[in-house]
Design a protein around this motif. Sequence first.
Motif, short mmCIF file in Angstrom:
data_model
loop_
_atom_site.label_atom_id
_atom_site.label_comp_id
_atom_site.label_asym_id
_atom_site.label_seq_id
_atom_site.Cartn_x
_atom_site.Cartn_y
_atom_site.Cartn_z
N GLY A 264 -48.35 -19.83 23.87
CA GLY A 264 -47.23 -20.66 24.45
C GLY A 264 -47.46 -22.02 23.97
N ASN A 265 -48.80 -22.37 24.14
CA ASN A 265 -49.14 -23.57 23.54
C ASN A 265 -50.31 -23.53 22.69
N PRO A 266 -50.45 -24.40 21.48
CA PRO A 266 -51.26 -24.06 20.37
C PRO A 266 -53.01 -24.20 20.61
N CYS B 173 -49.08 -24.62 31.00
CA CYS B 173 -50.23 -25.18 31.43
C CYS B 173 -50.53 -24.09 32.47
N GLY B 174 -51.66 -23.35 32.31
CA GLY B 174 -52.05 -22.19 33.09
C GLY B 174 -52.69 -22.73 34.43
N ASN B 175 -53.54 -23.58 34.42
CA ASN B 175 -54.03 -24.04 35.77
C ASN B 175 -52.99 -24.59 36.20
N GLY B 176 -52.10 -25.30 36.08
CA GLY B 176 -50.88 -26.15 36.52
C GLY B 176 -49.92 -24.97 37.19
N GLY C 44 -60.69 -28.03 38.69
CA GLY C 44 -61.18 -29.25 38.22
C GLY C 44 -59.90 -29.78 37.20
N ASN C 45 -59.06 -29.08 36.70
CA ASN C 45 -57.83 -29.57 35.92
C ASN C 45 -56.79 -30.16 36.94
N ASP C 46 -56.73 -31.35 36.84
CA ASP C 46 -56.01 -32.24 37.86
C ASP C 46 -54.51 -32.65 37.62
N GLU D 62 -44.24 -33.91 26.32
CA GLU D 62 -44.24 -32.83 27.16
C GLU D 62 -44.51 -31.48 26.13
N VAL D 63 -45.32 -30.41 26.88
CA VAL D 63 -45.67 -29.57 26.43
C VAL D 63 -45.19 -28.31 26.80
N GLU D 64 -45.69 -27.15 26.06
CA GLU D 64 -45.10 -25.68 26.47
C GLU D 64 -45.67 -24.98 27.78
N HIS E 39 -46.04 -32.27 31.60
CA HIS E 39 -46.16 -33.43 30.70
C HIS E 39 -47.65 -33.68 30.52
N ASN E 40 -48.20 -33.93 29.48
CA ASN E 40 -49.66 -34.28 29.14
C ASN E 40 -49.95 -35.82 29.51
N ALA E 41 -51.05 -36.01 30.11
CA ALA E 41 -51.61 -37.47 30.40
C ALA E 41 -51.12 -38.63 29.26
N VAL F 165 -53.23 -29.64 18.63
CA VAL F 165 -53.62 -28.16 19.09
C VAL F 165 -54.80 -28.61 20.24
N ASN F 166 -54.94 -27.77 20.98
CA ASN F 166 -56.08 -27.68 22.18
C ASN F 166 -57.21 -27.18 21.33
N ALA F 167 -58.39 -27.87 21.47
CA ALA F 167 -59.84 -27.33 20.62
C ALA F 167 -60.52 -26.71 21.86
N TRP G 166 -61.26 -29.40 24.73
CA TRP G 166 -60.61 -30.56 24.39
C TRP G 166 -59.24 -30.56 24.30
N GLU G 167 -58.51 -30.97 25.36
CA GLU G 167 -57.16 -30.74 25.44
C GLU G 167 -56.09 -31.70 24.63
N ARG G 168 -55.12 -31.11 23.83
CA ARG G 168 -54.11 -31.84 23.15
C ARG G 168 -53.66 -32.81 24.27
N GLY G 169 -53.39 -34.01 24.08
CA GLY G 169 -52.79 -35.04 24.88
C GLY G 169 -53.57 -35.48 26.31
N ASP H 144 -54.61 -34.92 34.47
CA ASP H 144 -54.62 -34.46 33.17
C ASP H 144 -53.23 -34.05 32.85
N GLN H 145 -52.34 -33.65 33.81
CA GLN H 145 -50.90 -33.23 33.50
C GLN H 145 -50.04 -33.66 34.54
N ILE H 146 -48.85 -33.85 34.18
CA ILE H 146 -47.78 -34.20 35.43
C ILE H 146 -47.05 -32.93 35.40
N CYS I 21 -59.38 -25.30 31.33
CA CYS I 21 -58.24 -25.15 30.87
C CYS I 21 -57.80 -24.05 30.84
N GLY I 22 -56.71 -23.63 31.69
CA GLY I 22 -56.23 -22.24 31.71
C GLY I 22 -55.58 -21.56 30.41
N THR I 23 -54.67 -22.22 29.76
CA THR I 23 -54.29 -21.46 28.67
C THR I 23 -55.27 -21.40 27.63
N GLY I 24 -56.30 -22.36 27.88
CA GLY I 24 -57.74 -22.52 26.94
C GLY I 24 -58.59 -21.29 27.16
N1 LIG Z 1 -53.06 -30.11 27.17
C1 LIG Z 1 -52.41 -28.56 27.19
C2 LIG Z 1 -51.31 -28.38 28.26
C3 LIG Z 1 -52.24 -28.30 29.25
C4 LIG Z 1 -53.04 -27.12 29.27
C5 LIG Z 1 -54.10 -26.90 30.24
N2 LIG Z 1 -54.31 -27.75 31.24
C6 LIG Z 1 -54.00 -25.66 31.00
O1 LIG Z 1 -54.40 -25.24 31.92
O2 LIG Z 1 -53.60 -24.20 30.31
C7 LIG Z 1 -51.07 -28.80 25.62
O3 LIG Z 1 -50.98 -29.77 25.25
O4 LIG Z 1 -50.79 -27.66 25.27
#
Ligand SMILES: N[C@H](CCC[C@H](N)C(=O)O)C(=O)O
Length: 300
Positions: free
Chosen positions: A172-174, A75-78, A12-14, A71-73, A65-67, A205-207, A223-226, A45-47, A233-236
Amino acid sequence: MRVRFTKMQGAGNDFVVLDETAALLNLTADQYRFLADRHFGVGADQILSVRPAPAPDVDFEYVIHNADGGEVEHCGNGARCFVRYVRGQGLTVRNPVRVKVKNGVIELAEQPDGRVRVNMGAPVFDLPRVPFDSAGLTPLAEGGWQVWPLALEQAGGRGAACMVSVAVLSIGNPHAVQVVAQADTAPVAEQGPLIETHPAFPRRVNAGFMQVLDRRQIRLRVWERGAGETLACGTGACAAVVAGRRLGLLDERVDVHARGGLLTIEWAGGERDAVFLTGPAQTVFHGEIDLPGAPQPPAR
Ligand SMILES: N[C@H](CCC[C@H](N)C(=O)O)C(=O)O
């Protein structure tokens, strides 16, 4: 400028996926925001950008890139959609595929059951590398690790401040993860943006809001940053399981029930041990869209 894209989703993360292997698009933040816009653009949610390998020991570069256009470090689902895309488009026959992300290299493998397993690398607990500025804050000991009490105040001092205790780490991301009694009723919309922009997180930060169902299952909202709250959220999910395990609440393999689907996380528990994320990846449709704004000169 007309661009071709592929719309994909993982639990569902698109995402909008851009194939830049033949030529870099050099998009601006405004153009990334346009692509992500759910009314005027494609909606995501991201490009995710698929770019040529920058070194011989990897197969591709993976840029996110977030919505909000930043640019972010990671994205696990991505990452799961990335490997589904490059193998599905015949850009590689390798499995696993090695890709360069901002802070390192990750391995992505399509499984026989159709899910994708990602080696996300080891979590980072060194606070300056999250980054997290703990000056003036005193941690609370919790189950053999520590959580950080944060005062959340509405912008302009409106409404009462509230305190939350978060585990802080990087995948890799906060990430800032708190344990809640009920994920479904957690104040994600109220607290998420206040945690995201808390001054202790210089890069925001991602919460995460984690309900522990038992030692092998959690329910998680992020709640994702950006991007705001996403369906998964995969990294979440990685951050929540690593935090839960370090707090003594979880075992090595945990099913993460996100609103958009099920993710499975494995972490042996050693600080150098990699976190593994397994879950779905689906192609939704292919399309083309005219982007506002002139093409950018190549980055210097
Ligand atoms: N919003 C995250 C990037 C996308 C992470 C999320 N979509 C995932 O699947 O890890 C950030 O700013 O670090």
